[in-house]
Scaffold this motif. Structure first.
Motif, PDB file in Angstrom:
ATOM      1  N   TYR A   1      43.708  40.055  39.381  1.00  0.00           N
ATOM      2  CA  TYR A   1      44.133  39.342  38.060  1.00  0.00           C
ATOM      3  C   TYR A   1      45.431  39.731  37.292  1.00  0.00           C
ATOM      4  CZ  TYR A   1      39.012  38.954  37.779  1.00  0.00           C
ATOM      5  OH  TYR A   1      37.456  38.795  38.004  1.00  0.00           O
TER       6      TYR A   1
ATOM      7  N   ASP B   1      38.829  44.009  27.486  1.00  0.00           N
ATOM      8  CA  ASP B   1      38.094  43.650  28.794  1.00  0.00           C
ATOM      9  C   ASP B   1      36.606  44.032  28.498  1.00  0.00           C
ATOM     10  OD1 ASP B   1      40.463  43.281  30.248  1.00  0.00           O
ATOM     11  OD2 ASP B   1      40.468  45.565  30.991  1.00  0.00           O
TER      12      ASP B   1
ATOM     13  N   THR C   1      40.625  45.119  43.092  1.00  0.00           N
ATOM     14  CA  THR C   1      40.477  43.694  42.651  1.00  0.00           C
ATOM     15  C   THR C   1      41.352  43.562  41.409  1.00  0.00           C
ATOM     16  OG1 THR C   1      38.720  44.370  41.295  1.00  0.00           O
ATOM     17  CG2 THR C   1      38.030  43.664  43.341  1.00  0.00           C
ATOM     18  N   GLY C   2      41.792  44.683  40.551  1.00  0.00           N
ATOM     19  CA  GLY C   2      42.535  44.335  39.522  1.00  0.00           C
ATOM     20  C   GLY C   2      43.889  43.698  39.812  1.00  0.00           C
ATOM     21  N   ALA C   3      44.394  44.075  41.186  1.00  0.00           N
ATOM     22  CA  ALA C   3      45.620  43.517  41.495  1.00  0.00           C
ATOM     23  C   ALA C   3      45.574  41.941  41.571  1.00  0.00           C
ATOM     24  CB  ALA C   3      45.843  43.974  42.726  1.00  0.00           C
TER      25      ALA C   3
ATOM     26  N   ASP D   1      33.605  44.829  37.527  1.00  0.00           N
ATOM     27  CA  ASP D   1      32.499  44.203  37.533  1.00  0.00           C
ATOM     28  C   ASP D   1      31.885  44.171  39.144  1.00  0.00           C
ATOM     29  OD1 ASP D   1      34.402  42.314  38.687  1.00  0.00           O
ATOM     30  OD2 ASP D   1      33.717  40.815  37.684  1.00  0.00           O
ATOM     31  N   ILE D   2      32.399  45.074  39.667  1.00  0.00           N
ATOM     32  CA  ILE D   2      32.018  45.112  41.170  1.00  0.00           C
ATOM     33  C   ILE D   2      30.659  45.583  41.365  1.00  0.00           C
ATOM     34  CG2 ILE D   2      32.700  45.769  43.656  1.00  0.00           C
ATOM     35  CD1 ILE D   2      34.684  44.441  41.700  1.00  0.00           C
TER      36      ILE D   2
ATOM     37  N   SER E   1      41.783  53.352  41.403  1.00  0.00           N
ATOM     38  CA  SER E   1      42.540  52.850  42.580  1.00  0.00           C
ATOM     39  C   SER E   1      42.931  53.960  43.344  1.00  0.00           C
ATOM     40  CB  SER E   1      43.881  52.083  41.899  1.00  0.00           C
ATOM     41  OG  SER E   1      43.568  51.263  41.101  1.00  0.00           O
TER      42      SER E   1
ATOM     43  N   ARG F   1      43.289  47.389  25.863  1.00  0.00           N
ATOM     44  CA  ARG F   1      43.127  46.674  26.959  1.00  0.00           C
ATOM     45  C   ARG F   1      41.638  46.787  27.369  1.00  0.00           C
ATOM     46  NH1 ARG F   1      44.369  47.223  32.587  1.00  0.00           N
ATOM     47  NH2 ARG F   1      45.611  49.092  32.010  1.00  0.00           N
TER      48      ARG F   1
ATOM     49  N   GLY G   1      37.043  47.796  40.582  1.00  0.00           N
ATOM     50  CA  GLY G   1      37.255  47.015  39.710  1.00  0.00           C
ATOM     51  C   GLY G   1      36.466  47.560  38.339  1.00  0.00           C
TER      52      GLY G   1
ATOM     53  N   ARG H   1      52.579  45.529  38.019  1.00  0.00           N
ATOM     54  CA  ARG H   1      52.542  46.781  37.238  1.00  0.00           C
ATOM     55  C   ARG H   1      53.214  46.677  35.972  1.00  0.00           C
ATOM     56  NH1 ARG H   1      47.565  47.992  39.414  1.00  0.00           N
ATOM     57  NH2 ARG H   1      48.052  47.518  41.677  1.00  0.00           N
TER      58      ARG H   1
ATOM     59  N   ARG I   1      37.445  34.078  36.572  1.00  0.00           N
ATOM     60  CA  ARG I   1      36.318  35.163  37.163  1.00  0.00           C
ATOM     61  C   ARG I   1      35.605  34.604  38.344  1.00  0.00           C
ATOM     62  NH1 ARG I   1      37.244  39.354  34.122  1.00  0.00           N
ATOM     63  NH2 ARG I   1      35.622  40.505  35.574  1.00  0.00           N
TER      64      ARG I   1
ATOM     65  N   ALA J   1      40.147  51.627  32.625  1.00  0.00           N
ATOM     66  CA  ALA J   1      41.827  52.036  32.974  1.00  0.00           C
ATOM     67  C   ALA J   1      41.992  53.620  32.834  1.00  0.00           C
ATOM     68  CB  ALA J   1      42.878  51.351  31.941  1.00  0.00           C
ATOM     69  N   GLY J   2      42.550  53.691  34.066  1.00  0.00           N
ATOM     70  CA  GLY J   2      43.082  55.538  33.981  1.00  0.00           C
ATOM     71  C   GLY J   2      41.942  56.276  34.369  1.00  0.00           C
TER      72      GLY J   2
ATOM     73  N   VAL K   1      47.157  40.704  31.085  1.00  0.00           N
ATOM     74  CA  VAL K   1      46.146  40.322  32.126  1.00  0.00           C
ATOM     75  C   VAL K   1      44.844  40.223  31.510  1.00  0.00           C
ATOM     76  CG1 VAL K   1      46.120  42.787  32.428  1.00  0.00           C
ATOM     77  CG2 VAL K   1      45.366  41.234  34.198  1.00  0.00           C
ATOM     78  N   SER K   2      44.434  41.162  30.439  1.00  0.00           N
ATOM     79  CA  SER K   2      43.084  40.621  29.944  1.00  0.00           C
ATOM     80  C   SER K   2      42.900  39.327  29.438  1.00  0.00           C
ATOM     81  CB  SER K   2      42.883  41.591  28.486  1.00  0.00           C
ATOM     82  OG  SER K   2      42.936  42.863  29.096  1.00  0.00           O
TER      83      SER K   2
HETATM   84  N1  CDP Z   1      37.182  43.463  38.630  1.00  0.00           N
HETATM   85  C1  CDP Z   1      38.027  43.389  37.587  1.00  0.00           C
HETATM   86  C2  CDP Z   1      39.303  44.014  37.908  1.00  0.00           C
HETATM   87  C3  CDP Z   1      40.375  43.923  36.910  1.00  0.00           C
HETATM   88  N2  CDP Z   1      40.116  43.084  35.809  1.00  0.00           N
HETATM   89  C4  CDP Z   1      40.819  42.734  34.885  1.00  0.00           C
HETATM   90  O1  CDP Z   1      42.263  42.959  35.266  1.00  0.00           O
HETATM   91  C5  CDP Z   1      42.938  43.962  34.588  1.00  0.00           C
HETATM   92  C6  CDP Z   1      43.668  44.979  35.391  1.00  0.00           C
HETATM   93  O2  CDP Z   1      42.975  45.681  36.378  1.00  0.00           O
HETATM   94  P1  CDP Z   1      43.497  47.168  37.018  1.00  0.00           P
HETATM   95  O3  CDP Z   1      42.243  47.411  37.615  1.00  0.00           O
HETATM   96  O4  CDP Z   1      44.504  46.803  37.745  1.00  0.00           O
HETATM   97  O5  CDP Z   1      43.746  47.918  35.507  1.00  0.00           O
HETATM   98  P2  CDP Z   1      44.081  49.727  35.638  1.00  0.00           P
HETATM   99  O6  CDP Z   1      42.798  49.935  34.931  1.00  0.00           O
HETATM  100  O7  CDP Z   1      44.195  50.118  36.811  1.00  0.00           O
HETATM  101  O8  CDP Z   1      45.288  49.682  34.417  1.00  0.00           O
HETATM  102  C7  CDP Z   1      42.019  44.497  33.743  1.00  0.00           C
HETATM  103  O9  CDP Z   1      42.671  45.045  32.631  1.00  0.00           O
HETATM  104  C8  CDP Z   1      41.092  43.546  33.595  1.00  0.00           C
HETATM  105  O10 CDP Z   1      41.490  42.598  32.450  1.00  0.00           O
HETATM  106  C9  CDP Z   1      38.702  42.565  35.512  1.00  0.00           C
HETATM  107  O11 CDP Z   1      38.627  41.723  34.736  1.00  0.00           O
HETATM  108  N3  CDP Z   1      37.813  42.528  36.725  1.00  0.00           N
END
Ligand code: CDP
Ligand code: ADP
Length: 220
Positions: free
Chosen positions: A38, A182, A34-36, A133-134, A17, A178, A131, A90, A108, A12-13, A98-99
């Motif tokens: 979840y 994760d 992809t996080g969107a 796990d891409i 994105s 988080r 994401g 958000r 998943r 995260a961060g 979300v986790s």
């Molecule tokens: N490929 C992914 C993308 C997101 N995630 C989950 O979705 C949440 C939100 O993802 P995000 O990319 O929007 O989070 P940020 O890192 O941008 O805050 C993550 O904290 C994971 O729990 C995941 O499990 N696998």
């Protein structure tokens, strides 16, 4: 079907994105956040009063999940059941749960299948998919695979700058917790074999975008 798939993972961060979206815009590629998905499923569970800690109840929501996402960098949107929920996903109440939703195996598997379908349907010359796990699960055969990292301090400072109403300390704690949750499910802190690490700790946004574009041009 896009010819070039670019897979980007990271914590995260780290800038996944924003950097992926800008690089896609400049390359004329599609972009898949992809996080969107979840987040949208977590939002949907809250909206329907589902107990997000109950994995069976959460898993039941995946099969009929009516989800749509904009993959053009300039037309980004997130919809569930036709309703635009782009800003809602958000909200801190969604980020907080979300986790828990993302660790359910049926979630998943269902969302991974959805991402593969969306990647296959993209008509642009390339697609950047970002994401956790891409590079390892969703698109391990991608032409270009990148782990975008940054130090915890840099990542927390970026997130705190976004959420000025929330204290920097609370933001840092939420982000660390988080990431910890994760990373029990997916290892996004270490680059798998064949994955290029891009460390943005000492790079500004523009230099990070350029570095990602350079990696894409060298690898595709
Ligand atoms: N490929 C992914 C993308 C997101 N995630 C989950 O979705 C949440 C939100 O993802 P995000 O990319 O929007 O989070 P940020 O890192 O941008 O805050 C993550 O904290 C994971 O729990 C995941 O499990 N696998
Ligand atoms: N290299 C960078 N230097 C400074 N700020 C950055 C950099 N990359 C991204 N940002 C900013 O940091 C914040 C978090 O980026 P974001 O793309 O949301 O990360 P992620 O998707 O990995 O959680 C955003 O406000 C973004 O504009």
């Amino acid at each position: 079907m896009s010819d070039i798939v670019v897979a980007v993972d990271g914590p995260a961060g780290s800038g996944k994105s924003s950097v992926s979206r800008e690089a896609a815009r400049r390359l004329g590629f599609a972009y898949l956040d992809t996080g969107a998905a979840y987040r949208a499923l977590a939002w949907h569970c809250l909206d329907e009063g589902v107990d997000v800690e109950d994995a069976t109840e959460v898993a039941e929501r995946v099969a009929a999940f009516d989800y749509a996402i904009g993959m053009q960098p300039d037309h980004y949107f997130v919809r569930v059941g036709g309703e635009d929920i782009t800003p809602d996903i958000r909200e801190p109440r969604v980020t907080a749960v979300v986790s828990a939703v993302a660790r359910v195996p049926e979630v998943r598997a269902g969302l991974t299948a959805l991402f593969r379908r969306l990647i296959a349907e993209a008509s642009e010359p390339g697609v950047i998919v970002e994401g956790r796990d891409i590079t390892t699960v969703v698109a391990p055969d991608a032409a270009v695979r990148v782990l975008l990292t940054a130090s915890p301090e840099a990542r927390m400072a970026r997130r705190s700058a976004e959420l000025s109403a929330v204290s920097a300390e609370a933001t840092a704690q939420q982000l660390a917790s988080r990431d910890a949750q994760d990373s029990r499910v997916v290892d996004f802190m270490n680059a798998a074999d064949g994955v290029t690490t891009l460390d943005s700790t000492d790079l500004d946004f523009e230099h990070t975008v350029q570095a990602l574009i350079d990696i894409v041009r060298a690898g595709a």
